[in-house]
Design an enzyme around this catalytic site. Structure first.
Site, PDB file in Angstrom:
ATOM      1  N   GLY A 121       0.661   8.443 -11.214  1.00 46.62           N
ATOM      2  CA  GLY A 121       0.027   9.135 -10.098  1.00 46.62           C
ATOM      3  C   GLY A 121      -0.931   8.217  -9.368  1.00 46.62           C
ATOM      4  N   VAL A 149       0.022   3.952  -5.228  1.00 45.67           N
ATOM      5  CA  VAL A 149      -1.119   3.432  -5.982  1.00 45.67           C
ATOM      6  C   VAL A 149      -2.081   2.684  -5.059  1.00 45.67           C
ATOM      7  CG1 VAL A 149      -1.825   1.922  -7.865  1.00 45.67           C
ATOM      8  CG2 VAL A 149       0.238   3.306  -8.092  1.00 45.67           C
ATOM      9  N   ILE A 195       0.841  -1.195   0.000  1.00 43.81           N
ATOM     10  CA  ILE A 195       0.000   0.000   0.000  1.00 43.81           C
ATOM     11  C   ILE A 195       0.882   1.253   0.000  1.00 43.81           C
ATOM     12  CG2 ILE A 195      -0.419  -0.127   2.521  1.00 43.81           C
ATOM     13  CD1 ILE A 195      -3.360   0.943   1.656  1.00 43.81           C
ATOM     14  N   LYS A 244       6.164  -1.416 -21.382  1.00 41.27           N
ATOM     15  CA  LYS A 244       4.773  -1.112 -21.736  1.00 41.27           C
ATOM     16  C   LYS A 244       4.477  -1.412 -23.205  1.00 41.27           C
ATOM     17  CE  LYS A 244       4.558   2.467 -18.155  1.00 41.27           C
ATOM     18  NZ  LYS A 244       4.880   3.894 -17.906  1.00 41.27           N
TER      19      LYS A 244
END
Lengths: 436, 436
Positions: free
Chosen positions: A302, A14, A11, A205
């Protein structure tokens, strides 16, 4: 119907974003999903902070095994990162029959084949919208929104750190080192920025997107990866004068010979929408044979933008969990027994246009020598910019934009040009894509 | 597994595009869907042309009832358009237990509530990705990709005809009538362009997006609709000088008082990505509380882009057809028993900034009178442009950009300003949105 139970591994940014958004929008998310989604357990080494972040509302443990082995947990969200313990835990969760949501592009780009196979065998879903381009639902668009299409190419600004640095270099005329320091000071770049600035994150990615677009296995080791660390401000300026912007693109393209899979700084026409994506924003252009070019834009990182993607996956799984496993959406968009073995091309076989910057003696015949070498290699010139020598200088810059050719051809031509006595030092070479 | 059987109602542009793309990409689509998708029957009044377009490979009938009543057909694709016969056929297909795919925004924007209710009762799906923004998977993004979010607003260029006309007016300094004729000559506008240029088509689309974004019933009759027919070239130029572009936007926004649902020409900052969407292209910005702003861009019309969306729906249905109906994706993104009754605000209650153009006498005190009226109405001024009178003229244009206010306030202020003796004729008022 009782809520679906989620266990969170890690935690941090994100994770707490996911907790907060799920809580804040609980009513609306339940109205969409038809069933509550509840974070029932959180594993984090820093249990004290984890308890603070979850306001004491959730069971917190330090041992992640307690989450993946908990029979009450339906979905495990992996937000640890890296390939070590994260991989073990994901595989254990799958072995225990749990669905998995992960934002871990590195893990999937490298061990995806193994993980998706395990998930297939246990009839569970592994969802990873958050692994690419943060909150932009690009995985869903590729996997479900564009299923009619033979995808021809993808080109994306999929690393916010490098796009921020390049935007600052262009806007303020900064050098790379200065722009990097600024990005670090503003929190856009990490203390060790290697993964971002060397293009590795973008390559993870684009590797995942290429799999989904073309139905090929995940093959990060075959990707060509070049970062932005060697990029000079002067090239950004020359590119601008020629009507181009330089962006770090992740590119995957289908050709008759195989798949191009590459990350590198790229000149793109300034008039393209994607050329105008500034700062830490992300955008991906997908070109399909039926739909043409489509573009997807938003925040690529973010806490809450990434949480948006994690939760979209949670809702999808909540909706699909009761469906016949054979009729769920395939992990890599194509059915596992219908994957393609199209090869990934080595960079020497890739086709591109090129920006070349040469420092030459300001003397008759120099340009003729250079253009002769290019012509001999079958490379034609699309545009040229020759600067006047500065006051008192006898040398000057020549910038050439070439038409498309194979990388091995330009390599050979550059070697010959660098052999000319009138040419000083190395030649700067940046790939150029029209993206039309 | 035997292919899923599709019946096509109407084989015009989109119908033949759907047939062609399904055929061309058959292998790839089957690898994705896990099951073949076969157009088994086509209904069209022009049976001869329908046979030509389908190369004699498909059963062609002139009576669409033969398709919707055929027990062999699993999915009916409605591409007839309009609300008359199309509505009857869609309802019959649903009554017969068939899933429906439609590109018919007019039908759904007006009769959606009835159609979705019927589908819910018969446990069939009605999919309509092609109804909004052609090939851009915007319905999927809103309904599935952004489920974590409380959607705050949507703003879209969702009519290619009007965007083409506005682009031409700006680029070439054309008047509306000339640009419309050009659009008609190039096939971007129909012989009767009313639905496009009056904003009705865009209003149908934004009505559907608003339902999905906010979980409200489809309510086209409550939408405020204003087209581009009265837009003057001079306002496009003044807007440009102030750093804005004028686009026809479909806007849906959540406020504390209710939902704004409106279509009208809108000034937007030129630096926004969506301001740079030119020609017949479409783009939609969606702002969610977690993800921030995301943008989706692509071709909003045409045979194959629209077919791309139709086929994506066919693949989705093929995947979800065997799933528990309660766990499929809800038609309007929210579960039917969890819709919201948020009211749609009348335009007088809508909040916006405004561009005002006044023709005034070039005389001291005029501007003071105007700004006094605005100040009295509590409307503050953000920017002003005052032109010098042309040689020999005694009148000139003043352009004001206001801060946000309610429409009824600006209406009242405009009425007072128009009452000033020094102000000639009507005041041109165009809404302005910062979209940030």
């Amino acid at each position: 119907m009782k809520p679906i139970k989620v266990g969170l591994l890690g935690i941090g940014t994100v994770g707490s974003g996911t907790f907060n958004v799920l809580k804040r929008n609980q009513e609306e998310i339940t109205r969409r999903a038809g069933r509550g989604i509840e974070i029932a357990m959180v594993a984090d080494l820093n249990t004290e902070r984890a308890r603070e972040l979850t306001h004491g509302e959730v069971e917190v443990v330090s041992d992640a095994n307690l989450v993946v082995n908990n029979p009450e947990i339906d979905i495990v969200v992996e937000l640890i990162g890296g390939y070590g313990i994260a991989k073990d835990l994901v595989l254990k969760a799958i072995a225990n029959g749990k669905h998995v949501v992960t934002a871990n592009k590195a893990l999937l780009a490298i061990h995806g084949t193994e993980i998706f196979k395990a998930a297939q065998e246990k009839n569970v879903m592994v969802a990873f919208e958050a692994a690419v381009a943060g909150g932009i639902p690009i995985i869903k668009a590729l996997r479900e929104g564009l299923t009619a299409n033979r995808i021809q190419w993808i080109a994306g600004i999929i690393n916010g750190t490098t796009n921020f640095i390049l935007s600052e270099m262009r806007d303020k005329g900064l050098d790379f080192d200065v722009a990097l320091k600024e990005a670090q000071a503003l929190g856009y770049a990490e203390a060790d920025p290697t993964f971002d600035i060397e293009g590795i994150d973008a390559a993870h990615k684009v590797t995942l997107m290429a799999s989904i677009a073309f139905g090929i296995p995940v093959q990060f080791d075959k990707a060509y990866v070049e970062g932005i660390t060697k990029l000079q401000g002067i090239d950004i300026q020359y590119a601008e004068q020629l009507g181009y912007r330089i962006k770090l693109l992740g590119i995957a393209r289908r050709t008759s010979m195989g798949i191009e899979l590459r990350v590198h700084p790229t000149l793109i026409p300034a008039k393209r929408l994607i050329a105008n994506v500034e700062g830490a924003m992300n955008a991906v252009v997908v070109h399909g044979d039926a739909v043409g070019a489509t573009l997807y834009y938003g925040k690529g990182a973010g806490a809450e933008p990434t949480a948006s993607a994690v939760i979209a996956d949670l809702v999808d799984i909540t909706r699909l969990a009761t469906a016949d496993p054979e009729h769920r959406v395939p992990h890599l968009a194509f059915q596992p027994d219908a994957m393609s073995d199209l090869p990934i091309l080595p960079i020497a076989e890739v086709t591109s246009s090129y920006y070349l910057r040469l420092n030459v003696a300001d003397r008759p015949g120099v340009l003729a020598d250079v253009t002769r070498i290019l012509a001999d290699a079958g490379i034609s010139i699309d545009a040229m910019l020759q600067k006047e020598p500065a006051e008192g200088e006898t040398r000057t810059d020549i910038i050439l934009l070439t038409h498309q050719t194979q990388e091995k051809n330009i390599d050979a031509a550059i070697a010959r040009i660098e052999g000319l006595q009138t040419v000083t030092g190395g030649i700067t070479r940046i790939r150029l894509e029209e993206l039309n």
